[in-house]
Design a protein around this motif. Structure first.
Motif, PDB file in Angstrom:
ATOM      1  N   HIS A 113       0.844  -1.197   0.000  1.00 17.21           N
ATOM      2  CA  HIS A 113       0.000   0.000   0.000  1.00 17.21           C
ATOM      3  C   HIS A 113       0.882   1.251   0.000  1.00 17.21           C
ATOM      4  O   HIS A 113       0.618   2.206  -0.747  1.00 17.21           O
ATOM      5  CB  HIS A 113      -0.921   0.012   1.224  1.00 17.21           C
ATOM      6  CG  HIS A 113      -1.743  -1.222   1.387  1.00 17.21           C
ATOM      7  ND1 HIS A 113      -2.729  -1.585   0.504  1.00 17.21           N
ATOM      8  CD2 HIS A 113      -1.714  -2.196   2.345  1.00 17.21           C
ATOM      9  CE1 HIS A 113      -3.284  -2.711   0.903  1.00 17.21           C
ATOM     10  NE2 HIS A 113      -2.688  -3.105   2.019  1.00 17.21           N
ATOM     11  N   GLN A 114       1.912   1.255   0.823  1.00 20.44           N
ATOM     12  CA  GLN A 114       2.834   2.398   0.855  1.00 20.44           C
ATOM     13  C   GLN A 114       3.596   2.518  -0.460  1.00 20.44           C
ATOM     14  O   GLN A 114       3.789   3.619  -0.982  1.00 20.44           O
ATOM     15  CB  GLN A 114       3.817   2.236   2.018  1.00 20.44           C
ATOM     16  CG  GLN A 114       3.199   2.297   3.386  1.00 20.44           C
ATOM     17  CD  GLN A 114       4.168   1.895   4.484  1.00 20.44           C
ATOM     18  OE1 GLN A 114       5.106   1.129   4.251  1.00 20.44           O
ATOM     19  NE2 GLN A 114       3.936   2.391   5.688  1.00 20.44           N
ATOM     20  N   ASN A 117       1.326   3.948  -3.113  1.00 22.79           N
ATOM     21  CA  ASN A 117       1.138   5.379  -2.863  1.00 22.79           C
ATOM     22  C   ASN A 117       2.373   6.169  -3.274  1.00 22.79           C
ATOM     23  O   ASN A 117       2.261   7.259  -3.853  1.00 22.79           O
ATOM     24  CB  ASN A 117       0.832   5.624  -1.390  1.00 22.79           C
ATOM     25  CG  ASN A 117      -0.559   5.177  -0.993  1.00 22.79           C
ATOM     26  OD1 ASN A 117      -1.434   5.016  -1.829  1.00 22.79           O
ATOM     27  ND2 ASN A 117      -0.770   4.944   0.293  1.00 22.79           N
ATOM     28  N   LYS A 409      -1.051  -7.142   5.910  1.00 17.39           N
ATOM     29  CA  LYS A 409      -0.742  -5.714   5.842  1.00 17.39           C
ATOM     30  C   LYS A 409      -1.937  -4.998   5.222  1.00 17.39           C
ATOM     31  O   LYS A 409      -2.273  -5.232   4.059  1.00 17.39           O
ATOM     32  CB  LYS A 409       0.514  -5.471   5.009  1.00 17.39           C
ATOM     33  CG  LYS A 409       1.765  -6.184   5.525  1.00 17.39           C
ATOM     34  CD  LYS A 409       2.231  -5.621   6.859  1.00 17.39           C
ATOM     35  CE  LYS A 409       3.553  -6.268   7.286  1.00 17.39           C
ATOM     36  NZ  LYS A 409       4.023  -5.738   8.585  1.00 17.39           N
ATOM     37  N   PHE A 410      -2.580  -4.130   5.998  1.00 20.30           N
ATOM     38  CA  PHE A 410      -3.845  -3.536   5.574  1.00 20.30           C
ATOM     39  C   PHE A 410      -3.699  -2.039   5.320  1.00 20.30           C
ATOM     40  O   PHE A 410      -2.885  -1.356   5.958  1.00 20.30           O
ATOM     41  CB  PHE A 410      -4.911  -3.762   6.648  1.00 20.30           C
ATOM     42  CG  PHE A 410      -5.162  -5.222   6.941  1.00 20.30           C
ATOM     43  CD1 PHE A 410      -5.986  -5.972   6.119  1.00 20.30           C
ATOM     44  CD2 PHE A 410      -4.564  -5.826   8.042  1.00 20.30           C
ATOM     45  CE1 PHE A 410      -6.215  -7.309   6.387  1.00 20.30           C
ATOM     46  CE2 PHE A 410      -4.795  -7.163   8.324  1.00 20.30           C
ATOM     47  CZ  PHE A 410      -5.620  -7.917   7.485  1.00 20.30           C
ATOM     48  N   ASN A 411      -4.526  -1.528   4.407  1.00 23.83           N
ATOM     49  CA  ASN A 411      -4.613  -0.085   4.231  1.00 23.83           C
ATOM     50  C   ASN A 411      -5.697   0.475   5.150  1.00 23.83           C
ATOM     51  O   ASN A 411      -6.310  -0.260   5.933  1.00 23.83           O
ATOM     52  CB  ASN A 411      -4.872   0.273   2.761  1.00 23.83           C
ATOM     53  CG  ASN A 411      -6.215  -0.254   2.250  1.00 23.83           C
ATOM     54  OD1 ASN A 411      -7.073  -0.692   3.020  1.00 23.83           O
ATOM     55  ND2 ASN A 411      -6.406  -0.202   0.940  1.00 23.83           N
ATOM     56  N   THR A 412      -5.956   1.756   5.060  1.00 22.87           N
ATOM     57  CA  THR A 412      -6.901   2.393   5.981  1.00 22.87           C
ATOM     58  C   THR A 412      -8.337   1.907   5.757  1.00 22.87           C
ATOM     59  O   THR A 412      -9.175   2.038   6.647  1.00 22.87           O
ATOM     60  CB  THR A 412      -6.852   3.917   5.830  1.00 22.87           C
ATOM     61  OG1 THR A 412      -7.070   4.261   4.460  1.00 22.87           O
ATOM     62  CG2 THR A 412      -5.498   4.457   6.272  1.00 22.87           C
ATOM     63  N   ALA A 413      -8.592   1.336   4.565  1.00 22.58           N
ATOM     64  CA  ALA A 413      -9.928   0.811   4.291  1.00 22.58           C
ATOM     65  C   ALA A 413     -10.093  -0.638   4.745  1.00 22.58           C
ATOM     66  O   ALA A 413     -11.173  -1.220   4.602  1.00 22.58           O
ATOM     67  CB  ALA A 413     -10.224   0.913   2.800  1.00 22.58           C
ATOM     68  N   GLY A 414      -9.011  -1.221   5.278  1.00 25.84           N
ATOM     69  CA  GLY A 414      -9.073  -2.589   5.754  1.00 25.84           C
ATOM     70  C   GLY A 414      -8.759  -3.637   4.706  1.00 25.84           C
ATOM     71  O   GLY A 414      -8.958  -4.839   4.941  1.00 25.84           O
ATOM     72  N   ASP A 415      -8.263  -3.206   3.543  1.00 24.52           N
ATOM     73  CA  ASP A 415      -7.904  -4.149   2.481  1.00 24.52           C
ATOM     74  C   ASP A 415      -6.485  -4.664   2.694  1.00 24.52           C
ATOM     75  O   ASP A 415      -5.576  -3.888   3.029  1.00 24.52           O
ATOM     76  CB  ASP A 415      -7.979  -3.468   1.110  1.00 24.52           C
ATOM     77  CG  ASP A 415      -9.364  -2.916   0.813  1.00 24.52           C
ATOM     78  OD1 ASP A 415     -10.345  -3.628   1.097  1.00 24.52           O
ATOM     79  OD2 ASP A 415      -9.450  -1.769   0.313  1.00 24.52           O
ATOM     80  N   ASP A 416      -6.271  -5.962   2.452  1.00 20.95           N
ATOM     81  CA  ASP A 416      -4.901  -6.477   2.494  1.00 20.95           C
ATOM     82  C   ASP A 416      -4.233  -6.254   1.140  1.00 20.95           C
ATOM     83  O   ASP A 416      -4.764  -5.536   0.275  1.00 20.95           O
ATOM     84  CB  ASP A 416      -4.874  -7.949   2.922  1.00 20.95           C
ATOM     85  CG  ASP A 416      -5.537  -8.891   1.919  1.00 20.95           C
ATOM     86  OD1 ASP A 416      -5.768  -8.489   0.755  1.00 20.95           O
ATOM     87  OD2 ASP A 416      -5.829 -10.045   2.297  1.00 20.95           O
TER      88      ASP A 416
END
Length: 459
Positions: A113-114, A117, A409-416
């Motif tokens: 995710h990072q 981004n 490892k999740f993003n702010t929406a809860g997705d792995d």
């Protein structure tokens, strides 16, 4: 290729034994809890009017891009001989490949995710500088339109040395330098044994990475007969410093064996006094003994060894981490998918074991045969056991997906991180590489023209 940000320290301690270089590699051993992901990608800049490559200098140029990023987004300049040739910020860097390919070397990050981004932020910044200049950037594995004569050369000292040496060791080395773009991911290991296992799995599966990301079927305005022309180029660039590293599959493989290999790769250059000294073809072993003809009596510092490692180009490269190097560059979504694919496979022990079970019985000759075939056949490439690379892709993607799930490892929406593999799943299920899709467009709605690629594949 990462841009050095300082000169070699003349007062730095000199290497007295091979053991010091082995120890430097061992310093890469990192606890699994601290493993990071570093993504690098290259792209071709072009002037939208006329689809011409970006020169280094001028109002519409590579230099103007670098100055814009520096001035508007706070990147620190990297200069060589008074010329702006790179940028750095927050652990990341922007550098120039020989033909003006614009490279982001991302910071070491915790999860995809990072990483995604970071790539997205970089491309947004690039567009904000590029749009007023009438410039765009193209995500492909090789230059689809321009001739070598039309391709500019960036003003970095090492590139003149490399260019002149390339014709002595292979037919396509200059093609590699000036007309290819790749995506890479840098991944950690916990121990020598972990490094060896990851190196073996990733070397054996680099042709799978080549197929899933194949994106270079055009050269100088027409088809070139390959799905990954970039991969073909690497088969005739320089056999001393490229390839599949069969010794890594032998008993005794490890840090010392890789250092021995590196010491036998001919040198390119030595940095001294703010300049690149031509050491092309010379021996680093002679350098260790103080017998380098261009610096008689002088021995290397550890930074000289690090420079030398950066001039070695196998399909998987060892530094203080492992670099996956076998794939074409592509659109933003596949840059994220690339790092997700390899992270899921190599950062989960169950996935890594499963991948090893798939490739462990392949011989060196079989691994090389797959590498040689994939540039043309893509996912149709036969592999040992009577299967195809498409079959392997489906199995390995399942392993990678499970590895990403296990990472949690999740993003702010809860997705792995598994969502990043969706595009690769579609490629594997269809059996059609991105290059196959481009060839369909070329022979169909593009009317056998490559110019539409500059719109379809622009960032």
């Amino acid at each position: 290729m990462t841009t050095p940000t300082s000169d070699i320290d003349e007062s730095a301690p000199r290497i007295e034994s091979k053991a010091e270089m082995v120890e430097w590699c061992e310093m890469g051993n990192t606890p699994a809890s601290d493993w990071k992901i570093g993504t690098e990608h290259e792209k071709f800049g072009f002037i939208r009017e006329g689809l011409k490559p970006l020169p280094y200098d001028g109002d519409v140029s590579i230099r103007a891009m670098l100055e814009g990023l520096r001035d508007q987004f706070g990147w620190e300049p990297i200069e060589e001989s008074g010329l702006l040739i790179g940028l750095k910020k927050n652990g990341a860097s922007v550098s120039l490949e020989p033909g003006g390919q614009f490279e982001l070397s991302g910071a070491p990050l915790e999860h995809i995710h990072q990483t995604c981004n970071e790539v997205g932020d970089h491309l947004r910044e690039v567009r904000e500088i590029a749009n007023p200049l009438g410039v765009s950037f193209l995500g492909m594995g090789s230059s689809p339109l321009w001739t070598m004569d039309e391709t500019p050369m960036m003003p970095k000292g090492r590139y003149a040395i490399m260019r002149d040496y390339m014709t002595k060791v292979g037919r396509l080395g200059r093609e590699m330098m000036f007309r290819t773009c790749t995506v890479q991911v840098n991944l950690d290991f916990s121990s020598e044994a972990d490094m060896v296992k990851k190196a073996r799995v990733s070397l054996a599966l680099q042709p799978l990475g080549t197929a899933l990301f194949a994106n270079s079927p055009f050269t100088e305005g027409r088809t070139n007969g390959f799905l990954s022309y970039r991969s073909h180029i690497w088969t005739d660039t320089d056999p001393d410093r490229s390839g599949m590293l069969p010794f890594m599959f032998e008993d005794g493989a490890g840090f010392e064996r890789y250092v021995d290999y590196a010491l036998d790769v001919p040198m390119y250059f030595v940095r001294r006094g703010g300049k690149y000294l031509d050491a092309s073809g010379l021996s680093f072993r002679d350098f260790l003994e103080g017998k380098l003809s261009i610096l008689p009596g002088e021995k290397p510092a550890i930074d000289d060894f690090v420079d030398h490692l950066s001039t070695i180009f196998p399909e998987v490269r060892l530094k203080q981490f492992l670099e996956m190097r076998g794939s074409d560059s592509g659109p933003w979504s596949r840059l994220c998918a690339f790092s997700a694919f390899w992270s899921g496979l190599l950062y989960d022990p169950v996935a890594l074991d499963g991948a090893w079970q798939i490739v462990k019985d392949w011989t060196a000759a079989e691994r090389e045969a797959v590498r040689q075939s994939v540039r043309v056949l893509g996912l149709r490439t036969p592999v040992p056991g009577g299967r195809t690379l498409q079959d392997v892709a489906i199995d390995v993607l399942a392993l990678s997906r499970n590895g990403l799930k296990a990472r949690s490892k999740f993003n702010t929406a809860g997705d792995d991180e598994t969502g990043f593999l969706a595009e690769l799943d579609e490629i594997a299920e269809s059996g059609l590489t991105p290059a196959d899709r481009l060839l369909e467009l070329y022979h169909g709605e593009w009317g056998k023209r490559v110019e539409p690629a500059f719109e379809t594949l622009a960032y």
